[in-house]
Enzyme design. Structure first.
Site, mmCIF file in Angstrom:
data_model
loop_
_atom_site.group_PDB
_atom_site.id
_atom_site.type_symbol
_atom_site.label_atom_id
_atom_site.label_comp_id
_atom_site.label_asym_id
_atom_site.label_seq_id
_atom_site.Cartn_x
_atom_site.Cartn_y
_atom_site.Cartn_z
ATOM 1 N N GLU A 128 0.553 -0.820 -0.177
ATOM 2 C CA GLU A 128 -0.233 0.007 0.084
ATOM 3 C C GLU A 128 1.458 1.469 0.342
ATOM 4 O OE1 GLU A 128 -0.733 -1.977 2.537
ATOM 5 O OE2 GLU A 128 -2.382 -3.497 1.386
ATOM 6 N N TYR A 140 8.035 1.765 -7.363
ATOM 7 C CA TYR A 140 7.341 0.843 -7.443
ATOM 8 C C TYR A 140 6.978 0.312 -8.820
ATOM 9 C CZ TYR A 140 6.542 1.614 -2.176
ATOM 10 O OH TYR A 140 6.868 1.629 -0.689
HETATM 11 C C1 LIG Z 1 10.476 6.036 -1.256
HETATM 12 C C2 LIG Z 1 12.279 6.273 -0.665
HETATM 13 C C3 LIG Z 1 12.687 4.520 -0.104
HETATM 14 C C4 LIG Z 1 12.861 5.972 -1.870
HETATM 15 O O1 LIG Z 1 14.361 6.468 -1.282
HETATM 16 P P1 LIG Z 1 15.963 6.871 -1.844
HETATM 17 O O2 LIG Z 1 16.445 6.414 -1.609
HETATM 18 O O3 LIG Z 1 15.135 8.009 -1.882
HETATM 19 O O4 LIG Z 1 15.210 6.454 -3.523
HETATM 20 P P2 LIG Z 1 16.117 5.913 -4.750
HETATM 21 O O5 LIG Z 1 17.237 6.783 -4.750
HETATM 22 O O6 LIG Z 1 16.632 4.784 -4.647
HETATM 23 O O7 LIG Z 1 15.427 6.364 -6.134
HETATM 24 C C5 LIG Z 1 15.298 5.220 -6.847
HETATM 25 C C6 LIG Z 1 13.988 5.949 -6.767
HETATM 26 O O8 LIG Z 1 12.578 6.498 -6.943
HETATM 27 C C7 LIG Z 1 11.901 7.179 -7.437
HETATM 28 N N1 LIG Z 1 12.923 8.893 -7.185
HETATM 29 C C8 LIG Z 1 13.693 8.394 -6.114
HETATM 30 N N2 LIG Z 1 13.903 10.107 -5.404
HETATM 31 C C9 LIG Z 1 12.760 11.306 -5.755
HETATM 32 C C10 LIG Z 1 11.862 12.184 -6.552
HETATM 33 N N3 LIG Z 1 13.014 13.232 -5.790
HETATM 34 N N4 LIG Z 1 11.554 12.554 -6.816
HETATM 35 C C11 LIG Z 1 10.586 11.418 -7.548
HETATM 36 N N5 LIG Z 1 10.730 10.289 -7.706
HETATM 37 C C12 LIG Z 1 11.767 9.942 -6.670
HETATM 38 C C13 LIG Z 1 12.287 7.345 -8.807
HETATM 39 O O9 LIG Z 1 12.022 6.286 -9.632
HETATM 40 C C14 LIG Z 1 14.126 6.366 -9.140
HETATM 41 O O10 LIG Z 1 14.742 6.552 -9.912
HETATM 42 P P3 LIG Z 1 15.487 7.115 -10.736
HETATM 43 O O11 LIG Z 1 16.471 7.199 -10.027
HETATM 44 O O12 LIG Z 1 15.605 6.173 -11.848
HETATM 45 O O13 LIG Z 1 14.809 7.876 -11.407
HETATM 46 C C15 LIG Z 1 12.299 7.370 0.212
HETATM 47 O O14 LIG Z 1 12.434 8.595 -0.270
HETATM 48 C C16 LIG Z 1 11.582 7.719 1.680
HETATM 49 O O15 LIG Z 1 12.104 7.082 2.840
HETATM 50 N N6 LIG Z 1 10.473 7.867 1.723
HETATM 51 C C17 LIG Z 1 9.846 8.183 3.028
HETATM 52 C C18 LIG Z 1 9.369 6.587 3.424
HETATM 53 C C19 LIG Z 1 8.125 6.151 2.397
HETATM 54 O O16 LIG Z 1 7.506 7.283 2.034
HETATM 55 N N7 LIG Z 1 8.846 4.637 1.554
HETATM 56 C C20 LIG Z 1 7.344 4.679 0.925
HETATM 57 C C21 LIG Z 1 6.371 4.067 1.370
HETATM 58 S S1 LIG Z 1 5.082 2.767 0.984
#
Ligand SMILES: CC(C)(COP(=O)(O)OP(=O)(O)OC[C@H]1O[C@@H](n2cnc3c(N)ncnc32)[C@H](O)[C@@H]1OP(=O)(O)O)[C@@H](O)C(=O)NCCC(=O)NCCS
Length: 206
Positions: A128, A140
């Site tokens: 979710e 995702y």
């Molecule tokens: C969601 C989360 C885990 C992503 O982790 P992250 O280490 O920042 O992400 P990554 O650097 O590995 O990026 C992977 C992909 O995520 C997406 N992404 C990451 N940052 C983004 C941004 N600022 N805007 C849009 N897409 C983004 C992209 O698809 C990216 O792939 P790409 O680099 O090829 O474009 C992080 O933002 C987080 O911890 N968020 C708070 C908790 C949360 O919302 N968890 C999900 C609950 S359902």
């Protein structure tokens, strides 16, 4: 100092750092007790952390004082949770440390949980996500999860809706694309993988 990434099962000793990240990432966050249950008790749970073993853990100083026998740990830069029950994988949580987002750590964690689900022979994975959480949805969708439904008012803190997302693991072509992507992620980030092929070591203390 250069980073040295270790992907491994979460231990009880990681919980203070995990809860600190969780508090900055979710509303409501999970409690330390919930994490302790997932790590030590639940046979369905495969909790993972990504640790920079060259990074200084913010809790090491106090912990070394209170528990001088405890192993010093590295810095947890992200974590995730996978439940596996009767052919279904469920991503229960995922977060990167707020200071280290956008560096590929969330992607390593998601890819690792998908791979762990595949090695557990899951038929599909569900999760979710808040309808407003475009960053997580992008991640995702990069891994071919699709929106299959909506849960109205799913998040009780503010009544926001959730999207149900699903990844079907029956499609061999998709698995081949995933394997290719996982190999690329491993080559780019160079982490030690002590998670995706290993059974969960349930533990009572670290
Ligand atoms: C969601 C989360 C885990 C992503 O982790 P992250 O280490 O920042 O992400 P990554 O650097 O590995 O990026 C992977 C992909 O995520 C997406 N992404 C990451 N940052 C983004 C941004 N600022 N805007 C849009 N897409 C983004 C992209 O698809 C990216 O792939 P790409 O680099 O090829 O474009 C992080 O933002 C987080 O911890 N968020 C708070 C908790 C949360 O919302 N968890 C999900 C609950 S359902």
């Amino acid at each position: 100092m250069s980073k040295s990434l270790n992907l491994r099962y979460m231990r009880t000793g990681d919980i203070p750092q995990v809860v600190a990240i969780d508090n900055q990432s979710f509303n409501p966050p999970w409690s330390a007790r919930s994490y302790a249950y997932e790590v030590s008790e639940s046979s369905y749970s495969h909790m993972v952390v990504l640790e920079d073993t060259n990074g200084a853990s913010p809790v090491n100083g106090l912990r070394r004082f209170l528990q001088p026998w405890a192993r010093p740990g590295g810095m947890i830069v992200g974590y995730g949770g996978l439940w596996y029950i009767a052919g279904e994988g469920h991503i229960s949580t995922i977060a990167a440390h707020p200071d280290y987002r956008g560096q590929g750590y969330g992607e390593i964690l998601l890819a690792a949980m998908v791979r762990r689900a595949i090695t557990l022979q899951a038929e599909y994975i569900v999760l979710e996500v808040r309808v407003s959480n475009f960053v997580a949805q992008n991640l995702y969708e990069k891994y071919e999860f699709q929106i299959v439904g909506t849960k109205p008012n799913y998040y009780r803190a503010d009544n926001e809706d959730a999207y149900d997302m699903r990844l079907d693991l029956a499609d061999e072509a998709m698995i081949a694309r995933f394997d290719q992507r996982f190999a690329e992620v491993c080559a780019q980030q160079q982490f030690i993988d002590q998670y995706t092929d290993l059974p969960s070591p349930k533990q009572k203390s670290s």
